[in-house]
Design a protein around this motif. Structure first.
Motif, short mmCIF file in Angstrom:
data_model
loop_
_atom_site.label_atom_id
_atom_site.label_comp_id
_atom_site.label_asym_id
_atom_site.label_seq_id
_atom_site.Cartn_x
_atom_site.Cartn_y
_atom_site.Cartn_z
N ASN A 210 47.20 39.86 43.02
CA ASN A 210 46.33 38.68 43.04
C ASN A 210 45.66 38.52 41.68
O ASN A 210 44.77 39.30 41.33
CB ASN A 210 45.27 38.85 44.13
CG ASN A 210 44.45 37.58 44.33
OD1 ASN A 210 44.44 36.69 43.49
ND2 ASN A 210 43.76 37.50 45.46
N PRO A 211 46.07 37.52 40.89
CA PRO A 211 45.51 37.35 39.54
C PRO A 211 44.01 37.06 39.54
O PRO A 211 43.35 37.23 38.52
CB PRO A 211 46.31 36.18 38.97
CG PRO A 211 46.80 35.43 40.17
CD PRO A 211 47.05 36.48 41.21
N GLN A 212 43.46 36.61 40.68
CA GLN A 212 42.03 36.35 40.75
C GLN A 212 41.20 37.63 40.87
O GLN A 212 39.99 37.60 40.71
CB GLN A 212 41.72 35.44 41.95
CG GLN A 212 42.30 34.04 41.82
CD GLN A 212 41.96 33.17 43.01
OE1 GLN A 212 41.77 33.67 44.13
NE2 GLN A 212 41.87 31.87 42.78
N THR A 214 42.26 40.69 39.29
CA THR A 214 42.60 41.63 38.23
C THR A 214 42.42 40.99 36.86
O THR A 214 42.36 39.76 36.73
CB THR A 214 44.06 42.11 38.37
OG1 THR A 214 44.93 40.97 38.35
CG2 THR A 214 44.25 42.86 39.67
N THR A 215 42.35 41.81 35.85
CA THR A 215 42.16 41.33 34.48
C THR A 215 43.46 41.23 33.69
O THR A 215 43.45 40.82 32.54
CB THR A 215 41.19 42.26 33.73
OG1 THR A 215 41.73 43.59 33.73
CG2 THR A 215 39.82 42.27 34.40
N ASP A 217 48.14 40.98 34.22
CA ASP A 217 49.27 40.71 35.11
C ASP A 217 49.97 42.03 35.47
O ASP A 217 50.49 42.72 34.60
CB ASP A 217 50.25 39.76 34.41
CG ASP A 217 51.43 39.39 35.31
OD1 ASP A 217 51.39 39.75 36.50
OD2 ASP A 217 52.37 38.75 34.81
N SER A 219 52.52 42.16 37.69
CA SER A 219 53.78 41.84 38.34
C SER A 219 54.91 42.78 37.92
O SER A 219 55.90 42.94 38.64
CB SER A 219 54.19 40.39 38.05
OG SER A 219 54.33 40.18 36.64
#
Length: 305
Positions: A210-212, A214-215, A217, A219
């Motif tokens: 969830n990119p919201q 974490t600081t 990426d 993936s």
């Protein structure tokens, strides 16, 4: 009978020594600096969100406590000042935390800081984070300690060559804080075991993907999927076994190092550094104060020799 009485006296002596024996206050002083410094930062940042603590946030002062679960609801509102006084009260709080960070104030200012801080928390509980809650919890314990005895700027002006050990109340509170942090870890670890995603190893992926939250990426972890369950299971093992592993001196530093890495990871990669520093501040209570004294106090303790 004499043997039984002897054993009872010995047990009582051990119990009394564990809770009330004088302790070196250096570890507590380091905790004070990190904890109050973190609360200073968080209190200062409230200046940019003061509308959250007024009726503009859709939480009226009269209904603020109703948000809390009934079991944890205080009997009266700690936020005793009107919303129009939020700015000056927050200014006072920032000054108090600044003084406590450098070792000025002691128990009285610590208690005043806790009252104002808890007042802001209860004014609009949902806008607070784990760092606010855990920080205020340990701040309450600190009220009953003489935490400003060591690493205080006031020692620059004192003609003293030695420092007091903890009094009985401070010793008891140091033990209480140790027990408290162990209970926090153990409880969160056992709570994780109730979740199916922790058992199948996917719990951390719901956060890291969830990119919201974490600081950066994450993936790329799709290519090395085994990392996620390993981190998840390690987290559970660390938390569940934290109490016995920090009690046993042979594993204590290993477990504290694991906690340091875990919280730094949370702080850096999830942007929750205040929570990390609040939790890590308690680690100083498990370190050997004599070793700290020998290695670094000569550089950090503000005293005249």
């Amino acid at each position: 009978m004499k043997h039984l009485i002897f054993q009872l006296k010995k047990a009582w002596s051990l119990w009394d020594g564990f809770w009330f024996a004088p302790q070196n206050l250096l570890g507590l002083a380091f905790m004070r600096i990190v904890l109050c410094g973190t609360l200073l930062y968080m209190s200062f940042m409230r200046f940019f969100n003061l509308e959250f603590f007024t009726d503009k946030s859709w939480v009226s002062k009269s209904n603020a406590l109703l948000i809390l679960p009934e079991l944890g609801r205080p009997g009266f509102a700690w936020n005793f000042w009107p919303d129009s006084a939020n700015s000056p009260m927050l200014t006072v709080l920032v000054v108090l935390f600044a003084l406590l960070t450098v070792g000025v104030g002691g128990r009285l200012l610590m208690a005043l800081a806790w009252v104002i801080n808890i007042g802001f928390i209860y004014r609009n509980y949902p806008v607070n984070f784990g760092a606010d809650i855990i920080g205020s919890l340990f701040l309450f314990y600190m009220i009953f300690t003489n935490s400003c005895e060591r690493l205080s700027v006031l020692n620059l002006f004192r003609e003293k060559k030695s420092f007091k050990s903890s009094d009985a109340l401070s010793s008891m509170m140091i033990r209480m804080m140790q027990v408290q942090i162990m209970a926090i870890y153990a409880y969160t670890g056992w709570e994780k075991l109730k979740g199916a995603s922790w058992w199948d190893g996917t719990a951390l992926w719901s956060v890291l993907a969830n990119p919201q939250m974490t600081t950066m990426d994450f993936s790329f972890l799709r290519e090395i999927p085994w990392v996620i369950p390993v981190l998840g299971y390690t987290t559970i093992l660390f938390e569940v076994y934290f109490p016995p592993m920090v009690i046993w001196h042979k594993s204590r530093h290993i477990w504290l190092f694991m906690g340091l890495m875990m919280h730094l990871g949370i702080g850096i990669f999830m942007g929750l550094m205040p929570f990390a520093t609040v939790m890590l501040s308690t680690y100083f209570l498990f370190l050997n104060s004599v070793a700290l004294e020998q290695k670094i106090v000569s550089k950090l303790d503000f005293s005249r020799n």
